[in-house]
Design an enzyme around this catalytic site. Sequence first.
Site, PDB file in Angstrom:
ATOM      1  N   CYS A   1       0.861  -1.190   0.000  1.00 27.56           N
ATOM      2  CA  CYS A   1       0.000   0.000   0.000  1.00 27.56           C
ATOM      3  C   CYS A   1       0.886   1.226   0.000  1.00 27.56           C
ATOM      4  O   CYS A   1       1.673   1.423   0.937  1.00 27.56           O
ATOM      5  CB  CYS A   1      -0.911   0.014   1.227  1.00 27.56           C
ATOM      6  SG  CYS A   1      -1.959   1.498   1.335  1.00 27.56           S
TER       7      CYS A   1
ATOM      8  N   CYS B   1      -0.607   3.967  -6.398  1.00 27.65           N
ATOM      9  CA  CYS B   1      -1.636   3.310  -5.593  1.00 27.65           C
ATOM     10  C   CYS B   1      -1.762   1.899  -6.137  1.00 27.65           C
ATOM     11  O   CYS B   1      -1.831   1.707  -7.361  1.00 27.65           O
ATOM     12  CB  CYS B   1      -2.976   4.047  -5.694  1.00 27.65           C
ATOM     13  SG  CYS B   1      -4.333   3.182  -4.856  1.00 27.65           S
TER      14      CYS B   1
END
Length: 237
Positions: free
Chosen positions: A84, A198
Amino acid sequence: MKKFFTVLGGMGTLATESYVRLLDQRTPIHCDQDYLDYIVVNHASVPDRTAWILDHQKPDYNLDLIEDIKQQSLLKPAFFVLICNTAHYAFDKLQAATDIPILNMLDETVKEIGNVKPDAKKVGLLATKGTVEAGLYDQYITAAGYEEIKPTSEVLDMTEDLIYHDIKEAGHSNGQKFHELIRKMVEEEGADAVILGCTELSYAQEMNPEKEFAVVDSQSTIVDRSLELGMKLEGRK
C-alpha cells in the site's frame, strides 16, 4: 519455513491478489517447490489510510499494521513487503516496530523511472488524495532530480472514483477511466512518465495494461524487488 518473507496486504484485497499473481508469474519455476516461500497477511479490516491522513480523528490504521508487524516478527521473516503506497505515510513508525527491514515501495518506484523512461524529466503522479496531499512521493522524486507533476483536482477526483467506486466498491477495474487518467497526465499536463502510486491503479494496469504511454507501476516494481530478494534468500540467481 526458515527462509521466507511476509507480505502485509489487504489494503485492498484485489491489489494484494494482484501482487501475488505477478510474483508467482515472474518466478522461474519447473515444479511446485520452485515458488518462493512467503506469508500473506490479508488484513482487509485495516482502516482506510487516506481517511486517517486527511483527518487524524478517524481510526488510525498504523495501530493495526504495527500489531501485524510485531506478530509476524516473532516468526522471523527475512523482510516485509508493505502492499500500500498510502500506508507509507508513517513508514518510519512502522519500521521502528521491528528490526526486520520493510521494503520502501515509494523509494523503489522512483528508482525504477530510469529503467522505464531513461530520458524522463517530468514525472506525473497518480495516487490517492492521502498520498498526493501528504506529499509522500515528493522527496523521492525531487531527490532523484525529476520535476514532479501532481494531478489536477479533476484528475484527482477521477482517480479516487476509479480506486474507490470501481475497484474497492464494485470489485472490478474500468479500463477506459484508467487510460484516460494517464492520457491527461501526459498529453495535458506534460508528464514524460506517470507513477501509478496506488496499488489499486496497479491492479487496473494488470487488468488493462497501458501500452501507449510510459507508466512506472509501484506494485510491479515491488514485485520485482521481492523476487530479487526472495531468490537471493534461497541462494538462487
